[in-house]
Every structure is written in C-alpha cells, then in structure tokens.
Design an enzyme around this catalytic site. Structure first.
Site, PDB file in Angstrom:
ATOM      1  N   TYR A 157      19.968 -32.785  -6.899  1.00 45.57           N
ATOM      2  CA  TYR A 157      21.110 -32.211  -7.622  1.00 45.57           C
ATOM      3  C   TYR A 157      20.682 -30.984  -8.429  1.00 45.57           C
ATOM      4  O   TYR A 157      21.350 -29.944  -8.409  1.00 45.57           O
ATOM      5  CB  TYR A 157      21.700 -33.284  -8.538  1.00 45.57           C
ATOM      6  CG  TYR A 157      22.978 -32.895  -9.239  1.00 45.57           C
ATOM      7  CD1 TYR A 157      24.187 -32.893  -8.558  1.00 45.57           C
ATOM      8  CD2 TYR A 157      22.981 -32.551 -10.595  1.00 45.57           C
ATOM      9  CE1 TYR A 157      25.371 -32.551  -9.210  1.00 45.57           C
ATOM     10  CE2 TYR A 157      24.152 -32.221 -11.248  1.00 45.57           C
ATOM     11  CZ  TYR A 157      25.343 -32.222 -10.553  1.00 45.57           C
ATOM     12  OH  TYR A 157      26.517 -31.885 -11.194  1.00 45.57           O
ATOM     13  N   LYS A 167      22.025 -27.167  -7.888  1.00 44.86           N
ATOM     14  CA  LYS A 167      22.730 -26.461  -8.952  1.00 44.86           C
ATOM     15  C   LYS A 167      21.969 -25.221  -9.405  1.00 44.86           C
ATOM     16  O   LYS A 167      22.585 -24.217  -9.796  1.00 44.86           O
ATOM     17  CB  LYS A 167      22.980 -27.410 -10.126  1.00 44.86           C
ATOM     18  CG  LYS A 167      23.983 -28.527  -9.802  1.00 44.86           C
ATOM     19  CD  LYS A 167      25.329 -27.984  -9.348  1.00 44.86           C
ATOM     20  CE  LYS A 167      26.390 -29.067  -9.210  1.00 44.86           C
ATOM     21  NZ  LYS A 167      27.698 -28.509  -8.797  1.00 44.86           N
TER      22      LYS A 167
END
Length: 254
Positions: free
Chosen positions: A163, A167
């Site tokens: 993640y 991002k």
C-alpha cells in the site's frame, strides 16, 4: 448534504468521474461535487446497491448522477467507464482517482499476489483512468484531476509495504503528469488522508494510532471530500498543480 443555491454552484454544467464512489471518501466526494452542481459518475467495483444509493442521494438534492461498474485496474473496464460518461454527458471536467484496497501483512508474509493486487488497483488504476481522461481534457483544454494518496506513501507504515509503495507511486505520478498537462490548463494534484473513519480503518487499534495524531482523532470522509472539492471546484485552486495536500490531523509535518 444539500446542494448549494444554483448561483453559487462552482461546477454547474461540469461532469465529474469519481472512482470507488460507493462508500467512504468516494461517496462523500461524489456528494460534495454534486452539491457544487456537477453531474457525477459514481464508479463502483462490486457494491451496486451502495452505488445506487449514492445516485439516489444526488438526485434527491436535485442533481444528476449515474452508477457505472468497473474495476479500474482493468484497461477494458476503464474504457467502458469513460465511454459511459462521454455517451451520457459528452465531457469530463473532473476526475477523482479514489478507488483503493489494502492487503496488509508484514513483508516476510506478503504473498506476491497481495503485492500485485494492491499495486494494480491503487497505482495502475490511477494511471489507466488518468490516461483515458487526459485525452478528453486535452481536447477541452481544461480539467482538474485529483489523486488520492496517503500518509503511508510519505512516511511508510509497518504491514503496508504494498500500500505504501502504491501510494508513494501516486505522488510521483501526480507530479509528473502535472508537468505534462499544465500547458493545456489541466491541474493534477493529490490529497493525502491520514487515518479516516471508513471501512478500511474499522479494524485498526485506535488507541495506538491516536498517539501519532496531534489533533487526537480520526478524520471524517467529509473532511477529505472538502479538500477534493476545493481542488476540483474553487477558482482559487486554478494556480495549484503538482501538489500533495495532507489532511491528516497533523501526522505528517514537513
């Protein structure tokens, strides 16, 4: 949420596509942009009932919206999403790349498929949607794109290697595309939420996390939607591009 009086609506006559708009930040964003007068394309991956409810809420405030299914990590489904918007309204003025998933675990336990699933949706999905919409905005010589990143992409977070990498990639992507599209009047910015009260954070241990948030609380989806609304609708945001706006209760202070 009520729509603003027509004379005060800054997105009157505009069309906004919001990915992952059936719940959480996406839902709040769809409603916020509709309150500004935008016609909203409510994209969803699996929860049609929830997406239809968002559409009903927009209609109830006097706005217009359609729900369009699509996994934004799939090029053909992105094409279908954008085509649906164009066939319905013939333009796209705002894109909010919000769709995202988590597959959290420590690095040594992370399966390649969990890595890839998060990269595919959270990063490749942003690329696919932005590429598709930028072709339309370039012809229009206008448009605003808002990508949802995360504080995890700036400071890292144990158990979120996939993640955080995705991002962080969104941040680099945002800055590059902002430079590529600026000469045509298209702005590209990112919003970095901290810990927000959504389904994604429902299972986290709040007491431990709150120690790292100076304001001492989780944020609300509407607070993220407010920043997105500013970047997408406010005339004052016309001179802002390539930036990352943190809405995180003070977690990240440069």
């Amino acid at each position: 949420m009520d729509a603003l009086p027509e004379g005060l609506q800054r997105l009157q006559g505009k069309v906004a596509v919001v990915t992952g708009a059936s719940r959480g930040i996406g839902r709040a964003t769809a409603l916020a942009l509709a309150a500004e007068g935008a016609k909203v394309v409510v994209n969803y991956a699996s929860s049609q009932t929830a997406a239809d409810q968002v559409v009903a809420e927009v209609v109830a405030m006097g706005g217009a919206a359609i729900a369009v299914p699509g996994d934004v990590s799939k090029p053909d489904q992105v094409d279908a999403l954008i085509n649906a918007a164009m066939e319905k309204w013939g333009q796209i003025d705002v894109l909010v790349n919000n769709a995202g998933i988590t597959r959290d675990t420590l690095l040594l336990r992370m399966k390649p498929e969990d890595w890839q699933a998060v990269i595919d949706l959270n990063l490749t999905g942003v690329f696919l949607c932005t590429r598709a919409v930028s072709k339309i905005m370039l012809k229009q010589k206008s448009g605003r794109i808002v990508n949802i990143t995360s504080v995890a992409g700036q400071m890292g977070n144990p158990g979120q290697a996939n993640y955080s990498a995705a991002k962080a990639g969104v941040i680099g992507f945002t800055k590059t595309v902002a430079k590529e599209l600026a000469t045509r009047g298209i702005t590209v910015n990112a919003v970095a939420p901290g810990f927000i009260t959504t389904d994604m954070t429902a299972d986290l241990k709040s007491d431990e996390i709150l120690k790292f948030i100076p304001l001492g609380r989780y944020g609300q989806p509407e607070e993220i939607a407010g920043m997105i609304r500013f970047l997408a609708a406010d005339p004052a945001a016309a001179y802002i591009t390539g930036q990352v706006m943190n809405v995180d209760g003070g977690m990240v202070m440069a």
